[in-house]
Write a protein that holds these residues in place. Structure first.
Motif, mmCIF file in Angstrom:
data_model
loop_
_atom_site.group_PDB
_atom_site.id
_atom_site.type_symbol
_atom_site.label_atom_id
_atom_site.label_comp_id
_atom_site.label_asym_id
_atom_site.label_seq_id
_atom_site.Cartn_x
_atom_site.Cartn_y
_atom_site.Cartn_z
ATOM 1 N N ARG A 18 40.052 28.109 29.181
ATOM 2 C CA ARG A 18 41.080 27.111 29.894
ATOM 3 C C ARG A 18 41.972 27.779 30.433
ATOM 4 O O ARG A 18 42.453 29.285 30.190
ATOM 5 C CB ARG A 18 41.580 26.371 29.036
ATOM 6 C CG ARG A 18 40.639 25.455 27.860
ATOM 7 C CD ARG A 18 40.018 24.161 29.081
ATOM 8 N NE ARG A 18 41.039 23.550 29.866
ATOM 9 C CZ ARG A 18 41.882 22.555 29.594
ATOM 10 N NH1 ARG A 18 41.507 22.182 28.318
ATOM 11 N NH2 ARG A 18 42.737 22.100 30.374
ATOM 12 N N THR A 19 42.999 27.456 31.430
ATOM 13 C CA THR A 19 43.978 28.022 31.967
ATOM 14 C C THR A 19 45.138 27.713 31.282
ATOM 15 O O THR A 19 45.459 26.477 30.664
ATOM 16 C CB THR A 19 44.332 27.267 33.168
ATOM 17 O OG1 THR A 19 43.392 27.441 34.263
ATOM 18 C CG2 THR A 19 45.816 27.756 33.944
ATOM 19 N N ASN A 74 56.934 27.072 37.541
ATOM 20 C CA ASN A 74 56.226 28.135 37.114
ATOM 21 C C ASN A 74 57.105 29.046 36.378
ATOM 22 O O ASN A 74 56.500 30.021 35.868
ATOM 23 C CB ASN A 74 55.180 28.861 38.203
ATOM 24 C CG ASN A 74 54.065 28.046 38.740
ATOM 25 O OD1 ASN A 74 53.467 27.355 37.705
ATOM 26 N ND2 ASN A 74 53.792 28.280 39.898
ATOM 27 N N LYS A 77 56.530 29.167 32.545
ATOM 28 C CA LYS A 77 55.037 29.984 32.142
ATOM 29 C C LYS A 77 55.038 31.476 32.345
ATOM 30 O O LYS A 77 54.506 32.247 31.590
ATOM 31 C CB LYS A 77 54.096 29.408 33.218
ATOM 32 C CG LYS A 77 53.904 27.893 33.048
ATOM 33 C CD LYS A 77 53.036 27.261 33.980
ATOM 34 C CE LYS A 77 53.023 25.693 34.101
ATOM 35 N NZ LYS A 77 52.378 25.135 35.115
ATOM 36 N N PRO A 146 46.513 31.454 35.771
ATOM 37 C CA PRO A 146 46.489 32.179 37.390
ATOM 38 C C PRO A 146 47.753 31.225 38.199
ATOM 39 O O PRO A 146 47.611 29.989 37.752
ATOM 40 C CB PRO A 146 45.049 31.926 37.920
ATOM 41 C CG PRO A 146 44.468 30.983 36.967
ATOM 42 C CD PRO A 146 44.936 31.083 35.733
ATOM 43 N N SER A 148 49.475 30.470 42.146
ATOM 44 C CA SER A 148 49.990 30.656 43.527
ATOM 45 C C SER A 148 51.200 29.981 43.929
ATOM 46 O O SER A 148 51.621 30.094 44.990
ATOM 47 C CB SER A 148 48.744 30.263 44.392
ATOM 48 O OG SER A 148 48.434 28.941 44.019
ATOM 49 N N GLY A 149 51.845 29.396 42.927
ATOM 50 C CA GLY A 149 52.941 28.593 43.230
ATOM 51 C C GLY A 149 54.184 29.633 43.275
ATOM 52 O O GLY A 149 54.942 29.836 42.344
ATOM 53 N N ARG A 197 40.611 18.847 29.711
ATOM 54 C CA ARG A 197 39.902 19.548 30.783
ATOM 55 C C ARG A 197 40.002 18.447 31.828
ATOM 56 O O ARG A 197 39.340 17.343 31.720
ATOM 57 C CB ARG A 197 38.529 19.916 30.276
ATOM 58 C CG ARG A 197 37.792 20.760 31.392
ATOM 59 C CD ARG A 197 38.024 22.050 31.738
ATOM 60 N NE ARG A 197 37.088 23.000 31.079
ATOM 61 C CZ ARG A 197 37.188 24.405 31.268
ATOM 62 N NH1 ARG A 197 38.212 24.912 32.162
ATOM 63 N NH2 ARG A 197 36.427 24.882 30.755
ATOM 64 N N ARG A 200 34.931 18.474 36.946
ATOM 65 C CA ARG A 200 34.487 19.148 37.893
ATOM 66 C C ARG A 200 33.419 18.582 38.507
ATOM 67 O O ARG A 200 33.004 17.627 37.995
ATOM 68 C CB ARG A 200 33.664 20.678 36.974
ATOM 69 C CG ARG A 200 34.637 21.492 36.279
ATOM 70 C CD ARG A 200 35.663 22.097 37.216
ATOM 71 N NE ARG A 200 36.399 23.338 36.396
ATOM 72 C CZ ARG A 200 37.566 23.113 35.837
ATOM 73 N NH1 ARG A 200 38.334 21.839 35.777
ATOM 74 N NH2 ARG A 200 38.048 24.360 35.277
HETATM 75 C C1 LIG Z 1 44.526 30.628 42.718
HETATM 76 C C2 LIG Z 1 45.067 29.746 41.486
HETATM 77 C C3 LIG Z 1 46.315 29.324 41.591
HETATM 78 C C4 LIG Z 1 46.871 28.225 40.685
HETATM 79 N N1 LIG Z 1 48.336 28.134 40.869
HETATM 80 C C5 LIG Z 1 48.870 27.310 40.121
HETATM 81 C C6 LIG Z 1 50.294 27.298 40.076
HETATM 82 O O1 LIG Z 1 50.895 27.637 40.657
HETATM 83 N N2 LIG Z 1 51.003 26.462 39.031
HETATM 84 C C7 LIG Z 1 50.132 25.944 37.934
HETATM 85 O O2 LIG Z 1 50.661 25.242 37.022
HETATM 86 N N3 LIG Z 1 48.817 26.216 37.887
HETATM 87 C C8 LIG Z 1 48.176 26.837 38.970
HETATM 88 N N4 LIG Z 1 46.651 27.148 38.635
HETATM 89 C C9 LIG Z 1 45.866 26.488 37.541
HETATM 90 C C10 LIG Z 1 45.132 25.653 38.209
HETATM 91 O O3 LIG Z 1 45.502 24.304 38.252
HETATM 92 C C11 LIG Z 1 43.877 25.632 36.620
HETATM 93 O O4 LIG Z 1 43.388 26.688 36.684
HETATM 94 C C12 LIG Z 1 42.760 24.441 37.047
HETATM 95 O O5 LIG Z 1 43.409 23.172 37.045
HETATM 96 C C13 LIG Z 1 41.659 24.579 36.059
HETATM 97 O O6 LIG Z 1 42.304 24.369 34.871
HETATM 98 P P1 LIG Z 1 41.494 24.681 33.330
HETATM 99 O O7 LIG Z 1 40.897 26.235 33.717
HETATM 100 O O8 LIG Z 1 42.191 24.412 32.224
HETATM 101 O O9 LIG Z 1 40.227 24.003 33.459
HETATM 102 C C14 LIG Z 1 46.150 27.913 39.887
HETATM 103 C C15 LIG Z 1 44.731 28.586 39.655
HETATM 104 C C16 LIG Z 1 44.336 29.269 40.509
HETATM 105 C C17 LIG Z 1 43.002 29.742 40.293
#
Ligand SMILES: Cc1cc2nc3c(=O)[nH]c(=O)nc-3n(C[C@H](O)[C@H](O)[C@H](O)COP(=O)(O)O)c2cc1C
Length: 210
Positions: A18-19, A74, A77, A146, A148-149, A197, A200
């Motif tokens: 997960r993220t 962000n 985090k 990850p 990008s914000g 989650r 997808r």
């Molecule tokens: C390139 C990239 C940029 C992202 N930017 C942000 C962000 O700026 N802030 C944030 O809270 N999550 C960010 N995310 C997290 C995504 O929202 C998250 O990976 C996605 O919802 C899937 O979540 P999961 O891996 O828990 O299923 C980013 C993910 C990626 C891959």
């Protein structure tokens, strides 16, 4: 031809991974960061160009330099993550191609004289390498977040010397040549704070067979 990975490995890399936004109070050693790079360097990049350059921010001081560039959602985090990787790309990646692609010097020349191809190649392949970093981290038991914000121009100025071509401490990241792509928090995530989650796309929604 390799045997497929077992279900546990697929869960760790994909299905259960997960993220993460919240982190356990457990440090990430420099040795683990070296192991991480020594895995992520192997998957492919075009002409073996390997344009990604990575800054691992491990200290409060380094994180504070990043803070002004972060979108408000962000900040916590990043500040609470044991490590934040800035994944960047070197627009002069081709200067290392005498080492990385020695059998064909014409590739180096092609990138050097075609700025558009140079930039496209750097962006595309550093993004791939960022994805390899995520999978390598997971394979080492780390969790990722990850991001990008953030303001890329501010990060480039603060960490990569953009606008300061004469900066003295730019030996590793020559001023103006390295640009930020995205950030990736690294650590051991607090799974108790995960939301469910998100869905997808199915195979039928995302793929077609010709
Ligand atoms: C390139 C990239 C940029 C992202 N930017 C942000 C962000 O700026 N802030 C944030 O809270 N999550 C960010 N995310 C997290 C995504 O929202 C998250 O990976 C996605 O919802 C899937 O979540 P999961 O891996 O828990 O299923 C980013 C993910 C990626 C891959």
């Amino acid at each position: 031809m390799n045997d497929p990975l077992d279900d546990h490995a697929l869960d760790v890399l994909f299905r259960e991974a997960r993220t993460h936004s919240y982190w356990l109070d457990r440090p990430v050693s420099d040795e683990v960061l070296r192991q991480l790079y020594d895995l992520m360097k192997f998957p492919p990049t075009s002409a073996n160009s390997s344009p990604a350059r990575i800054l691992f921010l491990r200290t409060r001081e380094a994180k504070e330099r990043l803070r002004p560039a972060l979108s408000s959602g962000n900040v916590e985090k990043v500040m609470t993550a044991p490590v934040t990787a800035i994944i960047g790309f070197d627009l002069r990646f081709y200067e290392k191609m005498t080492k990385l692609f020695p059998h064909n010097p014409r590739m180096r020349e092609l990138f050097a004289k075609t700025p558009e191809l140079m930039e496209t190649t750097a962006r595309r392949n550093s993004t791939l390498q960022g994805a390899y970093l995520i999978l390598a981290a997971r394979s080492l038991g780390l969790d990722c977040g990850p991001l990008s914000g953030f303001d890329n121009a501010k990060v480039d100025e603060e960490f990569f010397g953009a606008g300061h071509e004469q900066a003295a401490d730019q030996e590793f990241f020559p001023a103006g040549h390295v640009k930020s792509n995205f950030l990736c928090n690294l650590g051991y995530g607090d799974a108790s704070r995960l939301h469910p989650r998100l869905p997808r796309l199915t195979f039928e929604e995302a793929c077609s067979l010709l």
